[in-house]
Write an enzyme that holds these catalytic residues in place. Structure first.
Site, PDB file in Angstrom:
ATOM      1  N   ALA A  68       0.585  -0.559  -0.065  1.00 36.37           N
ATOM      2  CA  ALA A  68      -0.295   0.104  -0.110  1.00 36.37           C
ATOM      3  C   ALA A  68       0.576   1.809   0.162  1.00 36.37           C
ATOM      4  O   ALA A  68       0.369   2.233  -0.637  1.00 36.37           O
ATOM      5  CB  ALA A  68      -0.802  -0.596   1.077  1.00 36.37           C
ATOM      6  N   THR A  69       1.979   1.328   0.310  1.00 36.40           N
ATOM      7  CA  THR A  69       3.135   2.146   0.249  1.00 36.40           C
ATOM      8  C   THR A  69       3.202   2.668  -0.810  1.00 36.40           C
ATOM      9  O   THR A  69       2.441   4.307  -1.380  1.00 36.40           O
ATOM     10  CB  THR A  69       4.026   1.862   1.143  1.00 36.40           C
ATOM     11  OG1 THR A  69       3.913   1.888   3.097  1.00 36.40           O
ATOM     12  CG2 THR A  69       5.447   2.983   1.026  1.00 36.40           C
ATOM     13  N   ASN A 138      -5.707   3.773  10.820  1.00 34.83           N
ATOM     14  CA  ASN A 138      -4.812   2.032  11.717  1.00 34.83           C
ATOM     15  C   ASN A 138      -4.889   2.096  13.284  1.00 34.83           C
ATOM     16  O   ASN A 138      -4.743   0.995  13.517  1.00 34.83           O
ATOM     17  CB  ASN A 138      -3.619   2.487  10.920  1.00 34.83           C
ATOM     18  CG  ASN A 138      -2.879   3.672  10.813  1.00 34.83           C
ATOM     19  OD1 ASN A 138      -3.872   4.998  10.904  1.00 34.83           O
ATOM     20  ND2 ASN A 138      -1.497   3.160  11.271  1.00 34.83           N
ATOM     21  N   GLN A 166      -7.183  -0.630   6.063  1.00 35.07           N
ATOM     22  CA  GLN A 166      -8.163  -1.376   6.837  1.00 35.07           C
ATOM     23  C   GLN A 166      -9.632  -1.362   6.970  1.00 35.07           C
ATOM     24  O   GLN A 166      -9.795  -2.466   7.515  1.00 35.07           O
ATOM     25  CB  GLN A 166      -7.903  -0.136   8.172  1.00 35.07           C
ATOM     26  CG  GLN A 166      -6.607   0.316   8.779  1.00 35.07           C
ATOM     27  CD  GLN A 166      -5.470  -0.894   9.062  1.00 35.07           C
ATOM     28  OE1 GLN A 166      -5.999  -1.608  10.418  1.00 35.07           O
ATOM     29  NE2 GLN A 166      -4.089  -1.130   9.075  1.00 35.07           N
ATOM     30  N   SER A 183      -3.797  -3.705   0.676  1.00 33.41           N
ATOM     31  CA  SER A 183      -2.375  -4.402   1.500  1.00 33.41           C
ATOM     32  C   SER A 183      -2.719  -5.381   1.210  1.00 33.41           C
ATOM     33  O   SER A 183      -4.271  -5.865   2.367  1.00 33.41           O
ATOM     34  CB  SER A 183      -2.212  -3.206   2.286  1.00 33.41           C
ATOM     35  OG  SER A 183      -0.338  -4.796   2.428  1.00 33.41           O
ATOM     36  N   HIS A 185      -1.546  -8.138   3.430  1.00 35.63           N
ATOM     37  CA  HIS A 185      -1.467  -8.426   5.071  1.00 35.63           C
ATOM     38  C   HIS A 185      -1.999  -7.743   5.645  1.00 35.63           C
ATOM     39  O   HIS A 185      -2.555  -8.416   6.510  1.00 35.63           O
ATOM     40  CB  HIS A 185       0.246  -8.616   4.675  1.00 35.63           C
ATOM     41  CG  HIS A 185       0.814  -6.869   5.541  1.00 35.63           C
ATOM     42  ND1 HIS A 185       0.521  -6.741   6.560  1.00 35.63           N
ATOM     43  CD2 HIS A 185       0.139  -5.994   4.969  1.00 35.63           C
ATOM     44  CE1 HIS A 185       1.106  -5.427   6.887  1.00 35.63           C
ATOM     45  NE2 HIS A 185       0.780  -4.939   6.034  1.00 35.63           N
ATOM     46  N   THR A 221       8.646  -6.884 -12.342  1.00 38.49           N
ATOM     47  CA  THR A 221       8.272  -8.333 -12.594  1.00 38.49           C
ATOM     48  C   THR A 221       7.029  -8.121 -11.240  1.00 38.49           C
ATOM     49  O   THR A 221       7.653  -9.008 -10.188  1.00 38.49           O
ATOM     50  CB  THR A 221       9.373  -9.400 -12.764  1.00 38.49           C
ATOM     51  OG1 THR A 221       9.829  -9.193 -13.536  1.00 38.49           O
ATOM     52  CG2 THR A 221       9.040 -10.416 -12.574  1.00 38.49           C
ATOM     53  N   CYS A 304       4.258   1.328  11.775  1.00 38.39           N
ATOM     54  CA  CYS A 304       5.267   1.821  11.349  1.00 38.39           C
ATOM     55  C   CYS A 304       5.599   3.113  11.914  1.00 38.39           C
ATOM     56  O   CYS A 304       6.804   3.230  11.323  1.00 38.39           O
ATOM     57  CB  CYS A 304       4.306   2.455  10.183  1.00 38.39           C
ATOM     58  SG  CYS A 304       3.593   1.295   8.985  1.00 38.39           S
TER      59      CYS A 304
END
Length: 360
Positions: A68-69, A138, A166, A183, A185, A221, A304
């Site tokens: 996501a970053t 978050n 989130q 994201s 995860h 890739t 983070c």
């Protein structure tokens, strides 16, 4: 170990792991190669893309990213014009906005963590290029009025970027968004992969230059294994959405009942995702609490920002003092959390916090 840090990351779903294993063990082709193994890898990527996109609005293109970053950086740096965002946004938004060099307005939030729509309306004016707002915060779990904010942005001629990391797979994502970052995860998928959804008709300057493998212009890739894991996690999330929501609501109700007498909640009590509880007890030594409870995984804020030495910018934006922000903890739970382990953890957290008061 009792794991209560679902906002930082979620346990990998067994179906996501199973989907990844063949691409890690025996199927190693580049999905951008034209030969038969490459085409098979490409097909797996496209199946995964379909599952991930099924939880997003129609009428857009989904580009896989490294997370996501990257997606947020691409959405911000790939657009033009002045930016409006919120003081409680993730650092991936706030720091990217600051680095962009573009005119920016950072809107305040109230003590409940919500932005005032009239304040937003006054700030989002013609000439604004992008409005960037997180769907579910978050740190405190507050759900912003994204649909109304997107309407205000469009009325001013601006694009609307939603950080849905989130909220994806958990709460509805308004179809009025122009750009959506997600994201894997955070929904029981693998780390190292995310995506940016781009509404049809929206053009972005590339963030990464190279082969342009991903429409609308992301180079690099792709990993079939990570894509397959993300797709499987999204498929499970779609099937289990109501079941997961009911489970989280039950856990939330039990947790609030246990904590109500001795803890204060940070952020709105009603406009929130229920799997996130950010609570405080004035005078609490959080570092000592975490040291005393090393077999319980909970957080003092955003993963983070851990190790930065700074108190939470989100909590300070609510009007909390530095001391109050430092006496807050975040408890996150979800699909794989049992009520028994949650109650056991909360009892021990409360007992350890009480022991600090006695010792003082």
């Amino acid at each position: 170990m009792i794991y209560l840090d679902y906002q930082a990351t979620t346990p990998l779903d067994p179906q996501a792991l199973a989907a990844m294993l063949p691409w890690l063990e025996s199927q190693h082709a580049n999905p951008h190669s034209p030969h038969a193994p490459g085409r098979a890898a490409k097909a797996a990527v496209e199946v995964a893309r379909g599952h991930v996109a099924a939880l997003l609005p129609p009428g857009g293109t989904l580009a896989f990213t490294s997370g996501a970053t990257e997606a947020l950086n691409w959405a911000i740096k790939g657009t033009t014009g002045a930016i409006v965002t919120l003081a409680t946004e993730h650092a991936a938004v706030l720091d990217t906005v600051a680095a962009s060099g573009r005119p920016a307005t950072v809107l305040p939030v109230g003590p409940d963590g919500l932005v005032d729509l009239e304040v937003a309306r006054a700030a989002i004016v013609p000439g604004t290029g992008l409005v960037a707002v997180m769907l579910v915060n978050n740190e405190i779990g507050v759900v912003q009025p994204v649909e109304a904010l997107a309407e205000i942005a469009h009325a001013a001629g601006a694009l609307f970027l939603c950080d849905a990391v989130q909220g994806y797979g958990r709460v509805p994502i308004p179809p009025s968004c122009d750009l959506i970052a997600i994201s894997a995860h955070k929904i029981h998928g693998p780390k190292g992969i995310g995506a940016l959804w781009v509404r049809d008709g929206v053009t972005l300057a590339p963030l990464l230059h190279g082969g342009g493998q991903e429409a609308p212009g992301r180079s690099g890739t792709l990993s079939p294994a990570l894509c397959a894991g993300f797709g499987a996690a999204a498929k499970v999330a779609a099937v289990r959405q109501e079941e997961d929501a009911a489970h989280v609501a039950q856990l939330h109700a039990a947790a609030v009942a246990r904590l109500a007498s001795s803890w204060q909640r940070n952020g709105s009590a009603t406009r929130r995702y229920l799997g996130n509880l950010n609570i405080r007890r004035d005078g609490l030594d959080v570092a000592r609490l975490m040291s005393d409870l090393r077999d319980i995984a909970f957080s003092a804020g955003s993963a983070c920002a851990s190790g930065s030495g700074r108190s939470s910018h989100v909590l300070r934006a609510l009007g909390l003092s530095d001391a109050q922000a430092r006496s807050s903890i975040r408890i996150g739970f979800g699909r794989m959390t049992t009520e028994e382990e949650l109650m056991t953890a909360l009892d021990r957290i409360c007992a350890a916090a009480d022991a600090q008061r006695v010792a003082a």
